[in-house]
Motif scaffolding. Structure first.
Motif, PDB file in Angstrom:
ATOM      1  N   LEU A  31       0.838  -1.198   0.000  1.00  0.00           N
ATOM      2  CA  LEU A  31       0.000   0.000   0.000  1.00  0.00           C
ATOM      3  C   LEU A  31       0.877   1.253   0.000  1.00  0.00           C
ATOM      4  O   LEU A  31       0.615   2.202  -0.743  1.00  0.00           O
ATOM      5  N   PHE A  32       1.915   1.256   0.808  1.00  0.00           N
ATOM      6  CA  PHE A  32       2.833   2.391   0.853  1.00  0.00           C
ATOM      7  C   PHE A  32       3.499   2.594  -0.513  1.00  0.00           C
ATOM      8  O   PHE A  32       3.569   3.714  -1.022  1.00  0.00           O
ATOM      9  N   LYS A  33       3.959   1.507  -1.116  1.00  0.00           N
ATOM     10  CA  LYS A  33       4.595   1.599  -2.436  1.00  0.00           C
ATOM     11  C   LYS A  33       3.610   2.113  -3.480  1.00  0.00           C
ATOM     12  O   LYS A  33       3.960   2.947  -4.317  1.00  0.00           O
ATOM     13  N   GLU A  37       3.861   5.583  -5.668  1.00  0.00           N
ATOM     14  CA  GLU A  37       3.735   5.630  -7.132  1.00  0.00           C
ATOM     15  C   GLU A  37       2.610   6.578  -7.567  1.00  0.00           C
ATOM     16  O   GLU A  37       2.767   7.331  -8.526  1.00  0.00           O
ATOM     17  N   LYS A  38       1.487   6.542  -6.851  1.00  0.00           N
ATOM     18  CA  LYS A  38       0.380   7.459  -7.163  1.00  0.00           C
ATOM     19  C   LYS A  38       0.804   8.908  -6.948  1.00  0.00           C
ATOM     20  O   LYS A  38       0.438   9.794  -7.731  1.00  0.00           O
ATOM     21  N   LYS A  40       3.903  10.119  -7.172  1.00  0.00           N
ATOM     22  CA  LYS A  40       4.798  10.478  -8.274  1.00  0.00           C
ATOM     23  C   LYS A  40       4.010  10.714  -9.562  1.00  0.00           C
ATOM     24  O   LYS A  40       4.293  11.649 -10.304  1.00  0.00           O
ATOM     25  N   GLN A  41       3.004   9.890  -9.807  1.00  0.00           N
ATOM     26  CA  GLN A  41       2.193  10.050 -11.012  1.00  0.00           C
ATOM     27  C   GLN A  41       1.402  11.358 -10.973  1.00  0.00           C
ATOM     28  O   GLN A  41       1.266  12.033 -11.985  1.00  0.00           O
ATOM     29  N   SER A  42       0.895  11.720  -9.802  1.00  0.00           N
ATOM     30  CA  SER A  42       0.155  12.976  -9.694  1.00  0.00           C
ATOM     31  C   SER A  42       1.062  14.169  -9.989  1.00  0.00           C
ATOM     32  O   SER A  42       0.621  15.152 -10.598  1.00  0.00           O
ATOM     33  N   LEU A  43       2.329  14.084  -9.587  1.00  0.00           N
ATOM     34  CA  LEU A  43       3.268  15.151  -9.929  1.00  0.00           C
ATOM     35  C   LEU A  43       3.527  15.169 -11.429  1.00  0.00           C
ATOM     36  O   LEU A  43       3.553  16.235 -12.050  1.00  0.00           O
ATOM     37  N   ASN A  44       3.708  13.991 -12.011  1.00  0.00           N
ATOM     38  CA  ASN A  44       3.915  13.911 -13.463  1.00  0.00           C
ATOM     39  C   ASN A  44       2.726  14.477 -14.225  1.00  0.00           C
ATOM     40  O   ASN A  44       2.888  15.096 -15.277  1.00  0.00           O
ATOM     41  N   ASP A  45       1.518  14.260 -13.697  1.00  0.00           N
ATOM     42  CA  ASP A  45       0.295  14.750 -14.331  1.00  0.00           C
ATOM     43  C   ASP A  45       0.002  16.200 -13.967  1.00  0.00           C
ATOM     44  O   ASP A  45      -1.023  16.745 -14.372  1.00  0.00           O
ATOM     45  N   LYS A  46       0.886  16.790 -13.158  1.00  0.00           N
ATOM     46  CA  LYS A  46       0.758  18.181 -12.700  1.00  0.00           C
ATOM     47  C   LYS A  46      -0.518  18.419 -11.913  1.00  0.00           C
ATOM     48  O   LYS A  46      -1.139  19.475 -11.983  1.00  0.00           O
ATOM     49  N   ILE A  47      -0.909  17.410 -11.147  1.00  0.00           N
ATOM     50  CA  ILE A  47      -2.054  17.535 -10.244  1.00  0.00           C
ATOM     51  C   ILE A  47      -1.477  17.891  -8.875  1.00  0.00           C
ATOM     52  O   ILE A  47      -1.044  17.016  -8.123  1.00  0.00           O
ATOM     53  N   ARG A  60       5.472  21.943  -0.044  1.00  0.00           N
ATOM     54  CA  ARG A  60       4.221  21.226   0.215  1.00  0.00           C
ATOM     55  C   ARG A  60       4.525  19.859   0.808  1.00  0.00           C
ATOM     56  O   ARG A  60       5.665  19.425   0.850  1.00  0.00           O
ATOM     57  N   PHE A  61       3.448  19.179   1.220  1.00  0.00           N
ATOM     58  CA  PHE A  61       3.612  17.823   1.737  1.00  0.00           C
ATOM     59  C   PHE A  61       2.448  16.954   1.303  1.00  0.00           C
ATOM     60  O   PHE A  61       1.378  17.442   0.940  1.00  0.00           O
ATOM     61  N   ALA A  62       2.698  15.656   1.340  1.00  0.00           N
ATOM     62  CA  ALA A  62       1.661  14.665   1.053  1.00  0.00           C
ATOM     63  C   ALA A  62       1.777  13.571   2.104  1.00  0.00           C
ATOM     64  O   ALA A  62       2.855  13.326   2.656  1.00  0.00           O
ATOM     65  N   LEU A  63       0.663  12.911   2.374  1.00  0.00           N
ATOM     66  CA  LEU A  63       0.632  11.800   3.319  1.00  0.00           C
ATOM     67  C   LEU A  63       0.545  10.493   2.542  1.00  0.00           C
ATOM     68  O   LEU A  63      -0.283  10.357   1.643  1.00  0.00           O
ATOM     69  N   LEU A  64       1.373   9.538   2.930  1.00  0.00           N
ATOM     70  CA  LEU A  64       1.430   8.244   2.251  1.00  0.00           C
ATOM     71  C   LEU A  64       1.254   7.120   3.262  1.00  0.00           C
ATOM     72  O   LEU A  64       1.500   7.299   4.451  1.00  0.00           O
TER      73      LEU A  64
END
Length: 94
Positions: A31-33, A37-38, A40-47, A60-64
């Motif tokens: 789940l952590f992995k 990945e999600k 990193k993908q959100s950054l790639n998608d510029k979300i 900024r920060f995100a919770l994983l």
């Protein structure tokens, strides 16, 4: 935009993974992995809908991983710099 991991980010991620390998089940680690990945993908998608540290900052920060690990990152002109992975106190006391 590219994603760059600072030396501190790589070191802190390895420390978090080492700790979690001893504390979490394989399902929780996966789940952590997946969360990583999600993210990193959100950054790639510029979300970029993650909270700012303060109103004037691009930091900024995100919770994983069931909100057990915080990842801090900075938005640059042409990249995202991942700065640090920080476990919450909840997993440190388990």
């Amino acid at each position: 935009m590219k994603i760059v991991f600072s030396k501190n980010a790589i070191k802190s991620l390895q420390e978090v993974i080492d700790f979690l390998n001893h504390r979490w089940s394989d399902k929780e680690l996966n789940l952590f992995k997946e969360d990583l990945e999600k993210f990193k993908q959100s950054l790639n998608d510029k979300i970029i809908s993650y909270p700012k540290i303060d109103s004037d900052s691009k930091l900024r920060f995100a919770l994983l991983g069931k909100k057990q690990v915080k990842v801090y990152f900075d938005i640059q002109i042409d990249s995202f710099e991942i700065l640090l992975f920080l476990p919450s106190k909840a997993i440190l006391t388990m």
